[in-house]
Design an enzyme around this catalytic site. Structure first.
Site, PDB file in Angstrom:
ATOM      1  N   ARG A  88      43.685  49.405  37.834  1.00 11.89           N
ATOM      2  CA  ARG A  88      42.687  50.217  37.112  1.00 11.89           C
ATOM      3  C   ARG A  88      43.128  50.460  35.683  1.00 11.89           C
ATOM      4  O   ARG A  88      42.365  50.301  34.743  1.00 11.89           O
ATOM      5  CB  ARG A  88      42.565  51.593  37.796  1.00 11.89           C
ATOM      6  N   CYS A  94      42.205  42.586  49.428  1.00  7.17           N
ATOM      7  CA  CYS A  94      43.102  43.368  50.284  1.00  7.17           C
ATOM      8  C   CYS A  94      43.189  42.735  51.672  1.00  7.17           C
ATOM      9  O   CYS A  94      43.608  43.371  52.622  1.00  7.17           O
ATOM     10  CB  CYS A  94      42.631  44.820  50.376  1.00  7.17           C
TER      11      CYS A  94
END
Ligand SMILES: C[S@@+](CC[C@H](N)C(=O)[O-])C[C@H]1O[C@@H](n2cnc3c(N)ncnc32)[C@H](O)[C@@H]1O
Length: 392
Positions: free
Chosen positions: A209, A336
């Site tokens: 991020r 993921c």
């Protein structure tokens, strides 16, 4: 203290000596000394030489998880105290946030234990039967070390089924509010520790991020696809971008809207409730284009058997997402799904070929540094992100 002894096959003995922590059920040598589900056992090699103390599971395909390879260090209060103190001190250098993962299971020598800190609230998960009897001690040690306002257990079903344990949501001490406000990189977020995904926030995406936010420029168009509570989109809006967040779960999107307001960024962010697969397809067929497409899908394959299905889903997502990129636009793909990590670049290449675009890799990032992984256990590295820019 005498623990039940379990002998393991030579291959498992070798792996344990090389710092792997897992013994699979078919690696236990017969005959087995009886051990209760969740008991501490002593693992020995085929010549009865000591290997490790471990948590035994009578149900999971992972039959034993190593807690200590030091014969003189029993699994007791002192061991838990040492491991928790070490885990917390490893995170002391983490700046710019009051939310972090304090304990990450095998990587911190406490198999199955997750502890996340959200300001003055702690949320923990117990994912192994071996941890269950130690929970009161873990809570006591955390309370003494950090003086939190409250400690919540969020041991969800999905992590407990394999160990035949029931789901638990329980405040063990103090008070844990329905919502906790956290800070990351100068931005504020509401976290729902009782119902949110994971323990409430995707702490593992912090580094990606931050890196992505640093690259975005004012006025750019950003699509935050699979947005959850909007953390990536809010970071982009804070840089002056115009953002659309796409998320299927209305409760997550409601929190994403509140998070946008909390940061005074609601004018810059459009929130779309719906299926990201359809949204991408619809946009790919239209004229609107984005400078950034941030793609952070949920796990696309829960097991090796589902890997082919996951591969097809990822390919489909990428073909649509690449079509949305403006000239020089950048895609940030987060995966993921452990079973897909090894093939992501190949799938990216195939999707790029189908769209006729050349991709420049700007960065490959991983789960945040408070989620360390064990080099000898590749499955503990579960999250990677590829930042790739369309060449013209
Ligand atoms: C890995 S999380 C995203 C985390 C987010 N990027 C963050 O850092 O906070 C994936 C999200 O996708 C959402 N999701 C799952 N399937 C979806 C679908 N078909 N369409 C839209 N969103 C979906 C989930 O509800 C979840 O919030």
């Amino acid at each position: 203290m005498a623990y039940p002894q379990l002998a393991v096959l030579p291959s498992a003995a070798k792996r344990i000596r090389h710092h792997d922590c897992w013994v699979f059920r078919d690696e236990l040598a017969a005959p087995l000394e009886p051990a209760a589900h969740g008991a501490v056992v002593e693992l020995v090699d085929p010549h009865a030489a000591f290997l490790a103390y471990a948590f035994y599971s009578a149900h999971s395909h992972v039959a034993a998880r190593v807690v200590s390879t030091d014969r003189s260090a029993a699994v007791d209060r002192a061991l838990f105290a040492r491991r928790l103190t070490a885990a917390m001190s490893r995170r002391e250098g983490l700046r710019g946030t009051n939310a972090r993962r304090l304990v990450f299971s095998e990587a911190d020598g406490l198999p199955g234990l997750i502890v996340d800190q959200y300001g003055d609230v702690l949320v923990f998960q117990s994912r192994t039967a071996g941890l269950e009897p130690w929970k009161p001690l873990i809570v006591e040690l955390l309370r003494d070390a950090l003086r939190p306002a409250g400690v919540l257990e969020r041991s969800d079903k999905e992590f407990r089924d394999a160990e035949a344990l029931p789901a638990v949501t329980q405040v063990h001490t103090g008070c844990v509010p329905e919502r906790v406000r956290i800070e990351e990189d100068g931005l504020q977020f509401w976290v729902d520790p009782y119902h949110g995904q994971k323990t409430g926030f995707y702490l593992d995406q912090r580094d990606t991020r931050s890196r992505v936010r640093g690259l975005i420029r004012a006025g750019e168009r950003v699509a935050d696809v699979f947005a959850y509570t909007g953390s990536f989109g809010i970071g982009a809006a804070a840089r002056g971008a115009r953002v659309v967040c796409v998320e299927q779960q209305e409760s997550c999107l409601a929190l994403a809207r509140e998070n946008a307001r909390l940061n005074g960024l609601e004018e810059q962010i459009e929130h779309v409730a719906g299926d990201a697969f359809y949204w991408l397809e619809a946009k790919a067929g239209g004229r609107e284009r984005f400078d950034w497409v941030l793609l952070d899908p949920p796990s696309l394959a829960k097991s090796r058997a589902e890997a082919f299905k996951g591969r097809r889903a990822l390919h489909h997502l990428l073909v649509q997402a690449l079509a949305l990129l403006a000239a020089d636009g950048t895609l940030v793909l987060s995966v993921c799904t452990y079973h897909l990590l090894g093939v992501v670049e190949e799938i990216l290449r195939i999707a790029a070929a189908e769209r006729g675009v050349r991709l420049r890799v700007r960065a490959v990032t991983m789960q945040a540094t408070d989620h360390p992984w064990v080099l000898q256990m590749p499955m503990t590295r579960y999250l990677m992100s590829w930042t790739v820019q369309r060449d013209g």
